[in-house]
Design a protein around this motif. Structure first.
Motif, PDB file in Angstrom:
ATOM      1  N   GLN A  39      44.778  34.745  36.358  1.00 10.48           N
ATOM      2  CA  GLN A  39      45.099  34.743  37.534  1.00 10.48           C
ATOM      3  C   GLN A  39      44.802  36.692  37.859  1.00 10.48           C
ATOM      4  O   GLN A  39      46.572  37.095  37.645  1.00 10.48           O
ATOM      5  CB  GLN A  39      45.072  34.463  38.678  1.00 10.48           C
ATOM      6  N   GLU A  44      40.129  34.410  41.827  1.00 11.05           N
ATOM      7  CA  GLU A  44      40.588  33.351  42.000  1.00 11.05           C
ATOM      8  C   GLU A  44      41.271  32.894  40.065  1.00 11.05           C
ATOM      9  O   GLU A  44      40.591  33.667  39.136  1.00 11.05           O
ATOM     10  CB  GLU A  44      39.173  32.888  42.137  1.00 11.05           C
ATOM     11  N   ARG A  45      41.941  32.476  39.900  1.00  6.54           N
ATOM     12  CA  ARG A  45      42.132  31.564  38.825  1.00  6.54           C
ATOM     13  C   ARG A  45      40.564  31.345  38.114  1.00  6.54           C
ATOM     14  O   ARG A  45      40.254  30.653  38.632  1.00  6.54           O
ATOM     15  CB  ARG A  45      42.897  31.103  38.874  1.00  6.54           C
ATOM     16  N   GLU A  46      40.916  31.721  36.844  1.00  5.49           N
ATOM     17  CA  GLU A  46      39.222  31.529  36.331  1.00  5.49           C
ATOM     18  C   GLU A  46      40.215  31.102  34.766  1.00  5.49           C
ATOM     19  O   GLU A  46      41.192  30.892  34.091  1.00  5.49           O
ATOM     20  CB  GLU A  46      38.957  32.739  36.175  1.00  5.49           C
TER      21      GLU A  46
END
Length: 124
Positions: A39, A44-46
């Motif tokens: 992140q 956004e966290r990916e």
């Protein structure tokens, strides 16, 4: 109590390599998939990469494919993410996660357990 503890992050220059580690404890992970996510600030966290604990099947995000390798050491209960040729856009907090799965999965919501994260900063 499941614990995932990441380590190995740091400040590096573009083109350098890093190996992140995730020490897992608290249960048997043989039926789990282990994933790495990241992140970046304001994003956004990916998904980055995932591996099945039992069979070692792997799956990578396109952004790191060819530059990164995920592996696990069953004896040490540890998952690794080797990242090579790092780029400034790889700068993020990297998280280790665990999900009950028979395949390496990329979907964040499927992961039940998370570590606290380790910072990777790549300077240009």
């Amino acid at each position: 109590q499941v614990q995932l503890v990441e380590s190995g992050g740091g400040l590096v220059q573009a083109g350098d390599s890093l190996r992140l580690s995730c020490a897992a404890s608290g249960r048997t992970f043989s039926s789990y998939a282990m994933g790495w996510f990241r992140q970046a600030p304001g994003k956004e966290r990916e998904f980055v990469a995932a591996i099945t604990w039992s069979g070692g099947s792997r799956y990578y995000a396109d952004s790191v494919k060819g530059r990164s390798t995920i592996s696990r050491d069953i004896a040490k209960n540890t998952v690794y993410l080797q990242m090579n040729n790092l780029k400034p856009e790889d700068t993020a907090v990297y998280y280790c996660a665990a999900a009950v799965a028979i395949r390496p999965i990329q979907f964040l919501t499927k992961y039940e357990y998370w570590g606290q994260g380790t910072q990777v900063t790549v300077s240009s």
